[in-house]
Scaffold this active site. Structure first.
Site, PDB file in Angstrom:
ATOM      1  N   HIS A  56       6.749   6.609   0.785  1.00 42.98           N
ATOM      2  CA  HIS A  56       7.810   5.939   1.563  1.00 42.98           C
ATOM      3  C   HIS A  56       9.183   6.077   0.892  1.00 42.98           C
ATOM      4  O   HIS A  56      10.004   5.165   0.958  1.00 42.98           O
ATOM      5  CB  HIS A  56       7.486   4.457   1.766  1.00 42.98           C
ATOM      6  CG  HIS A  56       6.209   4.198   2.492  1.00 42.98           C
ATOM      7  ND1 HIS A  56       6.132   4.125   3.868  1.00 42.98           N
ATOM      8  CD2 HIS A  56       4.952   4.004   2.036  1.00 42.98           C
ATOM      9  CE1 HIS A  56       4.877   3.894   4.220  1.00 42.98           C
ATOM     10  NE2 HIS A  56       4.140   3.818   3.125  1.00 42.98           N
ATOM     11  N   ASN A 129       2.741  -0.181   8.856  1.00 36.97           N
ATOM     12  CA  ASN A 129       3.042   1.177   9.299  1.00 36.97           C
ATOM     13  C   ASN A 129       3.213   1.190  10.806  1.00 36.97           C
ATOM     14  O   ASN A 129       3.054   0.161  11.471  1.00 36.97           O
ATOM     15  CB  ASN A 129       1.914   2.140   8.899  1.00 36.97           C
ATOM     16  CG  ASN A 129       1.894   2.452   7.413  1.00 36.97           C
ATOM     17  OD1 ASN A 129       2.935   2.593   6.783  1.00 36.97           O
ATOM     18  ND2 ASN A 129       0.700   2.568   6.853  1.00 36.97           N
ATOM     19  N   TYR A 339       1.549  -2.727  -5.437  1.00 39.03           N
ATOM     20  CA  TYR A 339       2.925  -2.759  -4.937  1.00 39.03           C
ATOM     21  C   TYR A 339       3.865  -3.475  -5.903  1.00 39.03           C
ATOM     22  O   TYR A 339       4.941  -2.984  -6.232  1.00 39.03           O
ATOM     23  CB  TYR A 339       2.968  -3.405  -3.554  1.00 39.03           C
ATOM     24  CG  TYR A 339       2.718  -2.410  -2.450  1.00 39.03           C
ATOM     25  CD1 TYR A 339       3.653  -2.193  -1.448  1.00 39.03           C
ATOM     26  CD2 TYR A 339       1.546  -1.669  -2.406  1.00 39.03           C
ATOM     27  CE1 TYR A 339       3.431  -1.272  -0.438  1.00 39.03           C
ATOM     28  CE2 TYR A 339       1.310  -0.747  -1.414  1.00 39.03           C
ATOM     29  CZ  TYR A 339       2.253  -0.549  -0.424  1.00 39.03           C
ATOM     30  OH  TYR A 339       2.030   0.373   0.560  1.00 39.03           O
TER      31      TYR A 339
END
EC number: 1.11.1.6
Length: 504
Positions: A56, A129, A339
């Protein structure tokens, strides 16, 4: 001196006497080390590029407002949903997945759909997404996906062979691959695509009753997509077309909107669900779990500075608030650590102080975190001179037991369970998705697949044809024809797990 004067200063406030000419020993002599402004500038320049996101990397973002339009308090006591009409400030970031920072916006790829809500109970990040499923259901495969879709270690070029060798080695990937090869694999822009939380999450109410949920975000601008040929022409003229479309629309007052919906499944329904309800490669059928409207968000303000707000935006599914919770989805569980850890590497341990990441709904002045120090800690006075330990006699860092979550349902012993023994129904949903397409849309799936598999070895192509055929014979035949392979020469009865066993 005010910034509005436009007079140049160094980073620490001293005026700069000459912006263009370095200090030298004589008219034509070498540079002097005492030209401190030059040294300050070049050393800062050497460090101004931060690590890019592993996935991303190329993205666009905007600020906006979320408004509740329907009462869902029977499912959750999260304050963001407490009453119809309530508004919450938010930030959204859209992205391609595989490409680097300089990649073209129009690539056949998944799009990231990450949302940050600044609620009064803290930030809620929903990191999704533009597709409701993913390629696999165990996070141990994520590193390999990253490598397969990025650059080859020998050639430093994208490799369709690596990409498809990986995808076809996982029969459960066909659902996501089918979406990717369909029209929706090439959205016209970020404004013209739906978004999904993808994972199964959970909500709980004041009674401690938990339900499983999936989040859906439906664009109010309408779905619009490009063909491969249309996209190629646009990329030749504008590599930033999706970013430009979003930015210009907001600048012109044409604010994009998405409606939020949830699907709800009770714990009892989950126990009797024919498939694993936490399997990220599958959807919940809407006829069984209909969409329930929740609200709508509108993006109405572009960032003043891209680096400050978009590049430094940090999303992690661990940012969650009372009334909302996780699920046993293994992919979600794997992201809970990854993350935040990636953001600490990319932005530093105190990245929560960056304006776009601050818990604005709570207010920094109201924070009482136990964490201290670390590089660039400044925003909250580093908690001042109070005790930096617990327990203490000043009552600081006391827990808030009223926010305890209801028990999280689990069962079984800790073990590396082979999920394929639990569920090998890889092809039912891709087959249904294929049959929902119009005849023209099916032809485009065939063509897009052939384009994407250009240069891929025949054995990998055959693997994919076999999977498509198991989903629907017409799917397999169409892909085989587009690839120029005689399907009658393929052993279509090969066990569906054989490819995976060979792949291991």
């Amino acid at each position: 001196m005010s910034k509005q004067d436009g007079k140049l200063t160094g980073l620490f406030g001293a005026p700069v006497s000459d912006r263009e000419n370095s200090m030298t020993a004589g008219q034509r002599g070498p540079l002097l080390m005492q030209d401190v402004y030059y040294l300050e500038q070049i050393s800062h320049f050497d460090r101004e590029v931060i690590p890019e996101r592993r996935m991303h990397a190329k993205g666009s973002g905007a600020f906006g407002t979320f408004t509740v339009t329907n009462d869902i308090t029977q499912y959750t006591n999260a304050k963001i949903f407490s009453e119809v009409g309530k508004q919450t400030e938010m930030f959204a970031r859209f992205s391609t997945v595989s490409g680097e920072r300089g990649a073209a916006d129009l690539e056949r790829d998944i799009r990231g759909f990450a949302l940050k809500f600044y609620t009064e109970d803290g930030n809620w990040d929903l990191v999704g997404n533009n597709t409701p499923v993913f390629f696999f259901r165990d996070p141990k495969l994520f590193i390999s996906l990253n490598r397969a879709v990025k650059r080859d270690p020998r050639t430093n070029m994208r490799s369709a062979q690596n990409n498809w060798d990986f995808w076809t080695g996982l029969p459960e990937a066909l659902h996501q691959v089918t979406i990717l090869m369909s029209d929706r694999g090439m959205p016209k822009g970020f404004r013209n695509m739906h978004g999904f939380g993808s994972h199964t999450y959970s909500m709980y109410n004041d009674k401690g009753e938990r339900v499983w949920v999936k989040y859906h975000f439906r664009t109010q601008q309408g779905i619009e997509n490009y063909t491969d040929e249309e996209a190629a022409k646009i990329v030749g003229m504008d590599r930033d077309s999706s970013q430009r479309d979003l930015y210009n629309a907001i600048e012109n007052g044409d604010y994009p909107k998405w409606k939020m919906y949830i699907q709800v499944m009770t714990e009892e329904q989950a126990k009797n669900h024919p498939d694993n309800p936490f399997d990220l490669t599958k959807v919940w059928y809407k006829k069984d779990y209909p969409l329930i409207e929740v609200g709508e968000f509108e993006l109405n303000r572009n960032p003043e500075n891209y680096f400050l707000d978009v590049e430094q935006a940090a999303f992690t599914p661990t940012n969650i608030v009372p009334g909302l919770d996780y699920s046993p989805d293994k992919m979600l569980q794997g992201r809970l650590f990854s993350y935040g850890d990636a953001q600490r590497y990319r932005l530093g341990v105190n990245h929560w102080q960056i304006p776009v990441n601050q818990p604005k709904g709570v207010g920094v002045e109201n924070l009482c975190p136990f964490s201290r120090d670390g590089q660039m800690r400044f925003l909250d006075n580093n908690q001042g001179g109070g005790p930096h330990y617990y327990p203490n006699n000043q009552g600081i860092y006391e827990s808030q037991p009223e926010h305890k979550k209801p028990p999280f349902p689990t069962d079984g012993d800790g073990y590396e369970y082979n999920y394929r023994q639990d569920d090998d129904n890889y092809f039912e949903q891709p087959g249904k998705l294929f049959r929902l397409q119009s005849e023209d849309a099916k032809e485009r799936i065939f063509t897009n697949t052939a384009n994407a598999m250009d240069g891929v070895s025949k054995d990998v192509k055959v693997r994919h044809i076999r999977h498509c055929y198991k989903a629907d014979p017409e799917y397999g035949k169409g892909v085989a024809k587009a690839l120029g392979i005689d399907i009658n020469q393929i052993d279509l009865e090969t066990n569906q797990d054989e490819t995976y066993e060979n792949f291991k």
